[in-house]
Write a protein that holds these residues in place. Structure first.
Motif, mmCIF file in Angstrom:
data_model
loop_
_atom_site.group_PDB
_atom_site.id
_atom_site.type_symbol
_atom_site.label_atom_id
_atom_site.label_comp_id
_atom_site.label_asym_id
_atom_site.label_seq_id
_atom_site.Cartn_x
_atom_site.Cartn_y
_atom_site.Cartn_z
ATOM 1 N N MET A 61 0.857 -1.184 0.000
ATOM 2 C CA MET A 61 0.000 0.000 0.000
ATOM 3 C C MET A 61 0.890 1.229 0.000
ATOM 4 N N ASN A 62 0.402 2.294 -0.582
ATOM 5 C CA ASN A 62 1.113 3.561 -0.512
ATOM 6 C C ASN A 62 0.638 4.259 0.766
ATOM 7 N N ALA A 63 1.125 3.755 1.897
ATOM 8 C CA ALA A 63 0.682 4.259 3.199
ATOM 9 C C ALA A 63 1.820 4.131 4.196
ATOM 10 N N ALA A 82 -2.424 7.862 4.213
ATOM 11 C CA ALA A 82 -2.655 7.088 2.988
ATOM 12 C C ALA A 82 -3.519 7.900 2.040
ATOM 13 N N ASN A 83 -3.134 7.913 0.786
ATOM 14 C CA ASN A 83 -3.913 8.619 -0.246
ATOM 15 C C ASN A 83 -4.224 10.063 0.147
ATOM 16 N N GLY A 84 -3.272 10.729 0.761
ATOM 17 C CA GLY A 84 -3.444 12.122 1.133
ATOM 18 C C GLY A 84 -4.306 12.346 2.370
ATOM 19 N N GLN A 85 -4.755 11.287 3.000
ATOM 20 C CA GLN A 85 -5.593 11.376 4.197
ATOM 21 C C GLN A 85 -4.776 10.987 5.427
#
Length: 93
Positions: A61-63, A82-85
Motif C-alpha cells: 500500500m502507498n501508506a 494514505a492517499n493524502g488522508q
C-alpha cells in the motif's frame, strides 16, 4: 532499518480511532519474531517495515504509520497517512 525485539515491542498493542467511514475502528499491532503487523479488526494482517524508529511503511500500500511518543516516552498514538488522508488512533492497550 532494523529494530530489535524490545524496540519493536513498544509499538505492540491496540489502537482506537477513525478509519474510512467508521468513526471508531480498532487496529492491533502485533510482533512475530522481528516483524511487526497491523490488523484492522475484521481486516487483513499487513506487514509494516521501519524506515526510522517511529515511521513505518506498508509494502503493498502507498501508506505509512507514524508512532507518537508521549512526554514519558511511551507510544501514545499512531498516525496513518494514505492517499493524502491522515487518521489518528490512540493506543488503548
Amino acid at each position: 532499518m532494523r529494530l530489535n525485539a524490545s524496540q519493536l515491542d513498544q509499538y505492540v498493542g491496540v489502537y482506537d480511532g477513525p478509519f474510512g467511514g467508521n468513526p471508531k475502528a480498532t487496529f492491533t499491532i502485533t510482533r512475530e519474531g522481528d516483524q511487526l503487523f497491523e490488523e484492522l479488526t475484521g481486516g487483513k494482517k499487513l506487514k509494516i517495515f521501519p524506515q526510522t524508529k517511529t515511521l513505518f511503511v506498508f509494502v503493498r500500500m502507498n501508506a505509512q504509520l507514524e508512532f507518537i511518543h508521549d512526554a514519558s516516552g511511551k507510544i501514545s498514538k499512531r498516525i496513518l497517512t494514505a492517499n493524502g488522508q491522515r487518521s489518528e488512533a490512540k493506543k488503548i492497550n
